[in-house]
Write a protein that holds these residues in place. Sequence first.
Motif, PDB file in Angstrom:
ATOM      1  N   GLN A 268       0.831  -1.198   0.000  1.00 49.87           N
ATOM      2  CA  GLN A 268       0.000   0.000   0.000  1.00 49.87           C
ATOM      3  C   GLN A 268       0.869   1.253   0.000  1.00 49.87           C
ATOM      4  N   ASN A 269       0.308   2.370  -0.467  1.00 52.04           N
ATOM      5  CA  ASN A 269       1.018   3.646  -0.440  1.00 52.04           C
ATOM      6  C   ASN A 269       0.553   4.476   0.759  1.00 52.04           C
ATOM      7  N   PRO A 270       1.152   5.634   1.016  1.00 56.47           N
ATOM      8  CA  PRO A 270       0.777   6.405   2.206  1.00 56.47           C
ATOM      9  C   PRO A 270      -0.694   6.804   2.242  1.00 56.47           C
ATOM     10  N   GLU A 271      -1.264   7.174   1.086  1.00 55.53           N
ATOM     11  CA  GLU A 271      -2.678   7.539   1.066  1.00 55.53           C
ATOM     12  C   GLU A 271      -3.551   6.357   1.492  1.00 55.53           C
ATOM     13  N   GLU A 272      -3.219   5.175   1.033  1.00 52.84           N
ATOM     14  CA  GLU A 272      -3.972   3.988   1.422  1.00 52.84           C
ATOM     15  C   GLU A 272      -3.755   3.656   2.892  1.00 52.84           C
ATOM     16  N   ALA A 273      -2.551   3.899   3.402  1.00 51.54           N
ATOM     17  CA  ALA A 273      -2.295   3.655   4.819  1.00 51.54           C
ATOM     18  C   ALA A 273      -3.173   4.541   5.702  1.00 51.54           C
ATOM     19  N   VAL A 274      -3.371   5.791   5.289  1.00 57.40           N
ATOM     20  CA  VAL A 274      -4.248   6.689   6.047  1.00 57.40           C
ATOM     21  C   VAL A 274      -5.687   6.169   6.006  1.00 57.40           C
ATOM     22  N   GLN A 275      -6.129   5.711   4.847  1.00 60.53           N
ATOM     23  CA  GLN A 275      -7.465   5.123   4.767  1.00 60.53           C
ATOM     24  C   GLN A 275      -7.557   3.863   5.638  1.00 60.53           C
ATOM     25  N   GLY A 276      -6.486   3.075   5.667  1.00 57.45           N
ATOM     26  CA  GLY A 276      -6.464   1.896   6.526  1.00 57.45           C
ATOM     27  C   GLY A 276      -6.570   2.252   7.994  1.00 57.45           C
ATOM     28  N   MET A 277      -5.873   3.302   8.408  1.00 58.38           N
ATOM     29  CA  MET A 277      -5.974   3.776   9.792  1.00 58.38           C
ATOM     30  C   MET A 277      -7.417   4.093  10.147  1.00 58.38           C
ATOM     31  N   LYS A 278      -8.107   4.781   9.241  1.00 60.06           N
ATOM     32  CA  LYS A 278      -9.496   5.152   9.487  1.00 60.06           C
ATOM     33  C   LYS A 278     -10.408   3.920   9.499  1.00 60.06           C
ATOM     34  N   LEU A 279     -10.212   3.044   8.541  1.00 60.97           N
ATOM     35  CA  LEU A 279     -11.100   1.894   8.418  1.00 60.97           C
ATOM     36  C   LEU A 279     -10.992   0.924   9.591  1.00 60.97           C
ATOM     37  N   CYS A 280      -9.794   0.775  10.158  1.00 60.03           N
ATOM     38  CA  CYS A 280      -9.637  -0.157  11.274  1.00 60.03           C
ATOM     39  C   CYS A 280      -9.853   0.509  12.631  1.00 60.03           C
ATOM     40  N   ASN A 281     -10.232   1.792  12.613  1.00 59.60           N
ATOM     41  CA  ASN A 281     -10.525   2.538  13.846  1.00 59.60           C
ATOM     42  C   ASN A 281      -9.311   2.608  14.780  1.00 59.60           C
ATOM     43  N   ALA A 282      -8.185   3.034  14.227  1.00 59.98           N
ATOM     44  CA  ALA A 282      -6.977   3.202  15.038  1.00 59.98           C
ATOM     45  C   ALA A 282      -6.877   4.640  15.528  1.00 59.98           C
ATOM     46  N   ALA A 283      -6.704   4.814  16.822  1.00 62.48           N
ATOM     47  CA  ALA A 283      -6.572   6.158  17.382  1.00 62.48           C
ATOM     48  C   ALA A 283      -5.242   6.797  16.991  1.00 62.48           C
ATOM     49  N   GLN A 284      -4.180   5.973  16.918  1.00 63.21           N
ATOM     50  CA  GLN A 284      -2.848   6.436  16.530  1.00 63.21           C
ATOM     51  C   GLN A 284      -2.276   5.427  15.543  1.00 63.21           C
ATOM     52  N   ALA A 285      -1.321   5.876  14.751  1.00 64.74           N
ATOM     53  CA  ALA A 285      -0.670   4.961  13.813  1.00 64.74           C
ATOM     54  C   ALA A 285       0.804   5.312  13.689  1.00 64.74           C
ATOM     55  N   ALA A 286       1.603   4.286  13.454  1.00 61.45           N
ATOM     56  CA  ALA A 286       3.042   4.435  13.227  1.00 61.45           C
ATOM     57  C   ALA A 286       3.364   3.910  11.839  1.00 61.45           C
ATOM     58  N   GLY A 287       4.014   4.736  11.027  1.00 60.38           N
ATOM     59  CA  GLY A 287       4.396   4.335   9.678  1.00 60.38           C
ATOM     60  C   GLY A 287       5.749   3.650   9.671  1.00 60.38           C
ATOM     61  N   CYS A 288       5.808   2.490   9.030  1.00 53.27           N
ATOM     62  CA  CYS A 288       7.063   1.743   8.930  1.00 53.27           C
ATOM     63  C   CYS A 288       7.280   1.325   7.481  1.00 53.27           C
ATOM     64  N   HIS A 289       8.312   0.495   7.252  1.00 50.03           N
ATOM     65  CA  HIS A 289       8.583  -0.059   5.918  1.00 50.03           C
ATOM     66  C   HIS A 289       9.004   1.040   4.945  1.00 50.03           C
ATOM     67  N   TRP A 290       9.861   1.952   5.414  1.00 51.92           N
ATOM     68  CA  TRP A 290      10.351   3.015   4.540  1.00 51.92           C
ATOM     69  C   TRP A 290      11.693   3.499   5.083  1.00 51.92           C
ATOM     70  N   GLY A 291      12.512   4.064   4.203  1.00 53.70           N
ATOM     71  CA  GLY A 291      13.690   4.818   4.618  1.00 53.70           C
ATOM     72  C   GLY A 291      14.878   4.039   5.130  1.00 53.70           C
ATOM     73  N   THR A 292      14.887   2.699   5.038  1.00 55.29           N
ATOM     74  CA  THR A 292      16.040   1.919   5.497  1.00 55.29           C
ATOM     75  C   THR A 292      16.635   1.075   4.380  1.00 55.29           C
ATOM     76  N   PHE A 293      15.807   0.305   3.660  1.00 53.87           N
ATOM     77  CA  PHE A 293      16.252  -0.506   2.537  1.00 53.87           C
ATOM     78  C   PHE A 293      15.535  -0.026   1.273  1.00 53.87           C
ATOM     79  N   GLN A 294      16.280   0.232   0.199  1.00 50.76           N
ATOM     80  CA  GLN A 294      15.616   0.597  -1.048  1.00 50.76           C
ATOM     81  C   GLN A 294      15.157  -0.667  -1.761  1.00 50.76           C
ATOM     82  N   LEU A 295      13.859  -0.825  -1.816  1.00 53.80           N
ATOM     83  CA  LEU A 295      13.255  -1.984  -2.456  1.00 53.80           C
ATOM     84  C   LEU A 295      12.548  -1.627  -3.748  1.00 53.80           C
ATOM     85  N   THR A 296      12.117  -0.370  -3.875  1.00 52.46           N
ATOM     86  CA  THR A 296      11.270   0.027  -5.002  1.00 52.46           C
ATOM     87  C   THR A 296      11.723   1.383  -5.529  1.00 52.46           C
TER      88      THR A 296
END
Length: 335
Positions: A268-296
């Motif tokens: 998923q991309n960041p926009e989808e992650a924000v939608q995922g946060m809303k859909l699963c009813n998360a009060a807070q969210a932490a973004g991971c899977h970025w900025g350490t290994f270049q995969l894409t």
Amino acid sequence: MAARTRAANRYYSGPPSDHFDGTLFFNPDGRPPGRFTDLLRWQLSGGRSKWPTAFPSPYPQAKPEQRIKGKALRLTMVGHASLLIQTGGLNILTDPVWSERASPFAFAGPKRVNAPGIAFSDLPPIDLVLVSHNHYDHLDLATLKRLKESHGPRVLTPLGNDAIINRAAPGMRLSVHDWGDRLDVGAAAIHIEPTHHWSARGGRDRRMALWAGFVIEAPGGKVYFAGDTGFHGGANYRQMAEKHGGFRLAILPIGAYEPRWFMAPQHQNPEEAVQGMKLCNAAQAAGCHWGTFQLTDEPIEEPAQKLAEALAAEGILPERFRAMRPGEIWDVPQT
């Protein structure tokens, strides 16, 4: 039939289900990974951004407390999908990778551009390790062997991954589970939940082991670690809200998403992650899977920038969804 299944799948043998056809695992009503020709088309497209050889974190390496008790919840970023979750007296690691490369080779493959946010020697006693699937940026056998020798934790992982881990770290305390399973650990319960992804360690073992996310049900609230996932129309997020009600914290991937024509089903991309946060009813969210290994293909800082834009578009305060950097510590507010 059982003999043929064992011959075809080197990791797992079991009865068919709504996500296992008797030989391979699959995403119900979902999309499989791209074909080899699609991979070649992407790799030859020339669209990959150039990452810096070093992308140091603004945070120093953390030195975690030994235990965080009661309802407090502390999250420390190690890097990529590796995080330390401390709550209810438990120390839990997700997809731990301390190796220099996310690769089967020590001399080639994606190399980390920042140091782990916690020095391995500074880890508190690790009780539990959650391994979401067997891609090299999530299942690092060298790190699991080090953890076995120095901490002896229990490792939870989806079906089939035990065969891979056992070969490298025989005697490791493994708990192997299917989607929908639950395991009680101390004052917490761990639920193994579906994600939309795939698995492979090489070219001949695609989808032979299962992939999953995890829900940690602790005294201070529920934590959702989605592992690695495509958005899948939000189906799995809706399922998590229906089953669990909501979350104090969701740990969601925000990187490794370009090009979309190839990556969208599995990352998923960041926009989808924000939608995922809303859909699963998360009060807070932490973004991971970025900025350490270049995969894409996307630039190194784009996931954090796109996340900020998506949050602003939805009117969500940026402090509710952090793009975590190595060494960053977050005492997650109670809901």
